[in-house]
Design an enzyme around this catalytic site. Structure first.
Site, PDB file in Angstrom:
ATOM      1  N   LYS A   1       9.870 -15.630 -11.681  1.00  0.00           N
ATOM      2  CA  LYS A   1       8.888 -14.662 -12.158  1.00  0.00           C
ATOM      3  C   LYS A   1       7.710 -15.383 -12.808  1.00  0.00           C
ATOM      4  O   LYS A   1       7.919 -16.279 -13.642  1.00  0.00           O
ATOM      5  CB  LYS A   1       9.556 -13.718 -13.169  1.00  0.00           C
ATOM      6  CG  LYS A   1       8.645 -12.622 -13.639  1.00  0.00           C
ATOM      7  CD  LYS A   1       9.334 -11.735 -14.670  1.00  0.00           C
ATOM      8  CE  LYS A   1       8.305 -10.848 -15.320  1.00  0.00           C
ATOM      9  NZ  LYS A   1       8.779 -10.270 -16.553  1.00  0.00           N
TER      10      LYS A   1
ATOM     11  N   ASN B   1       0.864  -1.185   0.000  1.00  0.00           N
ATOM     12  CA  ASN B   1       0.000   0.000   0.000  1.00  0.00           C
ATOM     13  C   ASN B   1       0.899   1.233   0.000  1.00  0.00           C
ATOM     14  O   ASN B   1       2.107   1.113   0.224  1.00  0.00           O
ATOM     15  CB  ASN B   1      -0.937  -0.039   1.212  1.00  0.00           C
ATOM     16  CG  ASN B   1      -0.153  -0.036   2.506  1.00  0.00           C
ATOM     17  OD1 ASN B   1       0.484   0.943   2.843  1.00  0.00           O
ATOM     18  ND2 ASN B   1      -0.153  -1.163   3.210  1.00  0.00           N
TER      19      ASN B   1
END
Ligand code: CTP
Length: 402
Positions: free
Chosen positions: A290, A211
């Protein structure tokens, strides 16, 4: 309360070192915080920075000459010393340290320093061999024993080409120490644990859930508490802010790491202030490589993180004060009241996210305080540094509850 140095008068003594240019910025910071600043320069300081610069930025005459003909100059060493809340000498050369340690008064600054009864902060800066010379070390020890505050120089590459201790700390650090010097020490003997910033929950080696929390609110609380004399530990998630001076800072990344650090440190704290914006969930699986895109849409499985504050509320020591934060987009009062009760808090600081001047990345905050005894206080918008001090004022008046 926007100006932490409002109504304060500070004498800034500048002596002849290459770091004299940094005292220009220090002057700006102190003026910006509302202080009246009077500058006293030694003759050699004027070879590095011109007095006109200090005169323009302080809005006051710079004192250079002991025997100026102006009548008000005659007793200036007494008047300026007595009217000051603090004297800061930055940079302080070996020469001024030697003079003060030896009680010599032969120019405006050395004379004023002997007449000062307010706190004096000396910021030595010089070649590292000079700084390490036994006579300078002896003078510093004497000055410290005399009750002066000495700001240790930084180590590193020095302007003279040597490497070692002797560099004047950044103006922001000196300014921070001036604030600490002048703060009331009402938190002396108290131990505060503060959490700050976001947490990051990795999804794969190049992605995470997080956040936009900047850490500003928690860092401001840690700094303010340190200024007021508390022993402060700060546990912070990823933040660009530098470690506050004299605060034991523990850097973590994930909620699990924050939980581990908080549980290890909380038992020793009298007060815990949890400003951190902790991720409630983390990816169920962290991919070792990834994640490559596929043709179809994807769904992310999440698992719950521990609620650190709730657990702290459960384990709360008798006598411990717990303060939480609640960032909400709606029903602020209702949600804050629930969190206050469920997490056994003494105080919760609630704010609406999404209004200008409040929340995660803003410099200011607009909050309401909800107390365990049912009281509620709505505060105006204010800088996070001011809010930190106001919260400490309020926390100082709380008696802990079960
Ligand atoms: N908190 C915590 N651990 C969590 C989540 C929150 O310690 N896993 C703390 C925060 O540091 C803050 C308080 O709990 O002091 C409230 O955080 P907030 O995110 O507003 O609320 P939550 O309890 O997570 O509830 P919700 O997300 O449902 O609003």
């Amino acid at each position: 309360m926007n100006d932490p140095l409002a109504a304060k008068t500070i004498v800034l003594g500048v002596t002849g070192g290459i770091a004299a240019y940094k005292s220009v910025e220090l002057l700006r910071l102190m003026r910006g915080a509302g202080a009246r600043v009077r500058v006293v320069m030694t003759r050699s300081a004027t070879r590095f920075v011109g007095p006109t610069t200090f005169e323009a930025l302080s809005g006051e005459p710079v004192w250079l000459d002991m025997f100026e003909s102006r009548p008000e100059a005659a007793m200036r060493h007494i008047d300026w010393a007595q009217q000051s809340d603090a004297v800061v000498v930055a940079p302080a050369t070996a020469n001024i340290l030697g003079k003060l340690a030896g009680g010599i008064a032969d120019d405006p600054l050395s004379t004023l320093l002997l007449a000062a009864t307010c706190p004096v902060m000396l910021c030595p800066a010089m070649n590292t061999h000079m700084f390490c010379h036994p006579s300078v070390a002896r003078n510093l020890a004497r000055l410290e024993a005399d009750g002066h505050c000495i700001l240790a120089p930084d180590s590193g590459d020095l302007a003279c080409g040597t490497v070692g201790a002797g560099r004047l700390p950044d103006p922001a650090v000196i300014f921070d120490r001036v604030l600490a010097l002048l703060a009331a020490k009402d938190y002396r003997g108290r131990r505060i644990l503060v959490t700050a910033g976001p947490t990051r929950e990795p999804l794969d080696p190049v992605r995470f859930l997080s956040n936009p929390s900047s850490g500003r609110m928690g860092f401001a609380v840690a700094r303010a508490a340190e200024h007021r004399g508390a022993a402060v530990t700060l546990v912070s998630g990823p933040s660009d802010l530098s470690d506050p001076v004299n605060v034991a800072t523990v850097r973590v990344t994930t909620a699990a790491e924050m939980a581990e650090a908080v549980w290890r440190l909380a038992a020793a704290a009298d007060i815990v202030v949890k400003t951190a914006a902790v991720s409630d969930y983390r990816p169920a699986v962290v991919a070792p490589q990834k994640i490559k895109k596929g043709a179809a849409d994807a769904t992310l499985a999440l698992v719950r993180n521990p609620d650190i504050l709730k657990e702290l509320g459960r384990r709360k020591n008798p006598g411990q004060i717990l303060v939480g934060f609640a960032a909400e987009t709606e029903n602020v009062d209702q949600y804050a009241a629930v969190k206050l009760k469920e997490k056994h808090l003494d105080l919760i600081v609630a704010n609406r996210i999404g209004i200008p001047g409040a929340g995660f990345e803003a410099e200011t905050n607009i909050v309401s305080l909800f107390y365990r005894d049912g009281r509620r206080e709505d505060l105006e918008s204010m800088p996070k540094g001011d809010l930190a001090h106001l919260l400490l004022d309020r926390i100082g008046g709380l008696s802990p509850g079960a």
